[in-house]
Scaffold this active site. Structure first.
Site, PDB file in Angstrom:
ATOM      1  N   ASN A 193       0.869  -1.178   0.000  1.00 31.37           N
ATOM      2  CA  ASN A 193       0.000   0.000   0.000  1.00 31.37           C
ATOM      3  C   ASN A 193       0.908   1.230   0.000  1.00 31.37           C
ATOM      4  OD1 ASN A 193      -1.819   2.032   0.499  1.00 31.37           O
ATOM      5  ND2 ASN A 193      -2.226   1.436   2.628  1.00 31.37           N
TER       6      ASN A 193
ATOM      7  N   HIS B 187      -9.473   0.913   4.957  1.00 33.30           N
ATOM      8  CA  HIS B 187      -8.171   1.114   5.629  1.00 33.30           C
ATOM      9  C   HIS B 187      -8.395   2.028   6.833  1.00 33.30           C
ATOM     10  CE1 HIS B 187      -4.075   2.386   6.432  1.00 33.30           C
ATOM     11  NE2 HIS B 187      -3.690   1.304   5.782  1.00 33.30           N
TER      12      HIS B 187
ATOM     13  N   GLY C   3       2.421   2.015  10.818  1.00 31.71           N
ATOM     14  CA  GLY C   3       3.344   3.139  10.660  1.00 31.71           C
ATOM     15  C   GLY C   3       4.014   3.563  11.959  1.00 31.71           C
TER      16      GLY C   3
ATOM     17  N   LYS D 266       0.144   4.256  -0.241  1.00 33.13           N
ATOM     18  CA  LYS D 266      -0.493   5.433   0.366  1.00 33.13           C
ATOM     19  C   LYS D 266      -0.260   6.664  -0.509  1.00 33.13           C
ATOM     20  CE  LYS D 266       0.337   3.392   4.873  1.00 33.13           C
ATOM     21  NZ  LYS D 266       0.131   3.518   6.289  1.00 33.13           N
TER      22      LYS D 266
ATOM     23  N   SER E 239       3.493  -2.397  10.395  1.00 36.64           N
ATOM     24  CA  SER E 239       4.944  -2.362  10.581  1.00 36.64           C
ATOM     25  C   SER E 239       5.628  -3.700  10.252  1.00 36.64           C
ATOM     26  CB  SER E 239       5.304  -1.902  11.997  1.00 36.64           C
ATOM     27  OG  SER E 239       4.807  -0.595  12.221  1.00 36.64           O
TER      28      SER E 239
ATOM     29  N   GLU F 243      -6.837   4.429   7.909  1.00 39.36           N
ATOM     30  CA  GLU F 243      -6.667   5.866   7.637  1.00 39.36           C
ATOM     31  C   GLU F 243      -7.941   6.442   7.019  1.00 39.36           C
ATOM     32  OE1 GLU F 243      -2.947   5.467   5.541  1.00 39.36           O
ATOM     33  OE2 GLU F 243      -2.006   4.887   7.428  1.00 39.36           O
TER      34      GLU F 243
ATOM     35  N   GLU G 187      -5.350  -5.309  10.651  1.00 43.97           N
ATOM     36  CA  GLU G 187      -4.348  -4.272  10.870  1.00 43.97           C
ATOM     37  C   GLU G 187      -4.643  -3.558  12.191  1.00 43.97           C
ATOM     38  OE1 GLU G 187      -2.389  -3.040   6.937  1.00 43.97           O
ATOM     39  OE2 GLU G 187      -4.121  -1.755   7.212  1.00 43.97           O
TER      40      GLU G 187
HETATM   41  C1  PEP Z   1      -0.741  -0.025   6.020  1.00 42.64           C
HETATM   42  O1  PEP Z   1      -0.743   1.119   5.623  1.00 42.64           O
HETATM   43  O2  PEP Z   1      -1.667  -0.764   5.696  1.00 42.64           O
HETATM   44  C2  PEP Z   1       0.381  -0.473   6.857  1.00 42.64           C
HETATM   45  C3  PEP Z   1       0.316  -1.664   7.376  1.00 42.64           C
HETATM   46  O3  PEP Z   1       1.402   0.417   7.045  1.00 42.64           O
HETATM   47  P1  PEP Z   1       2.845   0.088   7.701  1.00 42.64           P
HETATM   48  O4  PEP Z   1       3.335  -1.196   7.090  1.00 42.64           O
HETATM   49  O5  PEP Z   1       3.706   1.256   7.333  1.00 42.64           O
HETATM   50  O6  PEP Z   1       2.635  -0.032   9.173  1.00 42.64           O
END
Ligand code: PEP
Length: 249
Positions: A9, A95, A173, A11, A212, A97, A167
């Site tokens: 992703n 997601h 992040g 973003k 992460s 976000e 998630e």
């Molecule tokens: C994500 O944006 O779905 C995500 C898991 O981000 P990150 O791997 O940076 O934590």
């Protein structure tokens, strides 16, 4: 046997130059050594360019979001059929976000999921709890509510060919990863929840972990029985790191 899926992703990141470097790096390094299906999810405007670069490779294309409507007066939106025309196989919906920054609720997310299914694409439905919710011990309740909103909208058949990504919001992040056992516990819960409606769909559905994930922790996560790959944010912007995650499968 579920094939591992590792989806990047990107973003709100990327440029024509960055995409060239990243895809060239993935193509050069993918070769042998990975049994995972690999997907990249660029911002909408780069879908066409990314598609032209991955054509003829095993890399699949995905989008990060979609409109809940199929067409009409919805300025600024992009429909699932448009994403299909641009070669997408996957679409991320819900997601965290989108849920937190843009206040998209479970019902709206379910409508997006349904729109993706109508176009014949595969949703990657993101679910997961906030830190506060984990600390209150209500992780399963939150994840169940997020899943149930979609099951109510599409029926369990909607999950045929869909993907779920667990998630935990506190791990996205932040550099804090759920332990493999913490993740496995929630993945097993998700599979059980789906199995209450349809065992065959539950057995087949891929449940990705996101939060992460890096080259150095992917192997332990992917070794868990109900973790079928990863949704990768930051680490998907670096071809070596992303390849190393894919090769952990
Ligand atoms: C994500 O944006 O779905 C995500 C898991 O981000 P990150 O791997 O940076 O934590």
């Amino acid at each position: 046997m579920r094939q591992v899926l590792v989806a990047g992703n990107w973003k709100l990141n990327g440029s024509l130059a960055m995409i060239k470097t990243l895809i060239d790096g993935l193509k050069a390094g993918m070769g042998e050594g990975t049994q995972a299906e690999m997907a990249v999810c660029p911002p909408f405007v780069y879908l066409g360019n990314t598609l032209s670069k991955i054509e003829g490779t095993a890399i699949a294309l995905g989008a990060q979001d979609v409109c809940d409507q199929d067409n009409g007066a919805f300025t600024g939106e992009v429909s699932a059929s448009m994403l299909k025309e641009f070669g997408c196989r996957y679409v991320i919906v819900g997601h965290s976000e989108r849920r937190s920054i843009y206040e998209e609720n479970d019902e709206f997310t379910a409508r997006k999921f349904a729109a993706v299914k109508r176009a014949g694409l595969r949703p990657i439905l993101c679910v997961g709890e906030l830190l506060d919710e984990r600390e209150q011990g209500i992780t399963e309740q939150v994840v169940a509510r997020q899943l149930d909103a979609v099951i109510q909208k599409t029926g369990i058949e909607g999950f045929q060919d869909a993907v779920v990504a667990y998630e935990p919001v506190w791990a996205i992040g932040t550099g804090k990863t759920a332990t493999p056992q913490q993740a496995q516990d929630v993945h097993a819960f998700i599979r059980r929840r789906i199995a209450q409606h349809d065992q065959a769909i539950a057995d087949r559905i891929r449940i990705l972990y996101g939060g992460s994930v890096k080259g150095n922790n992917a192997r332990d996560l992917f070794a868990m029985a109900d973790i079928d790959g990863g949704l990768i944010g930051g680490a998907s912007l670096d071809s070596e790191e992303f390849l190393s995650i894919c090769k952990s499968a």
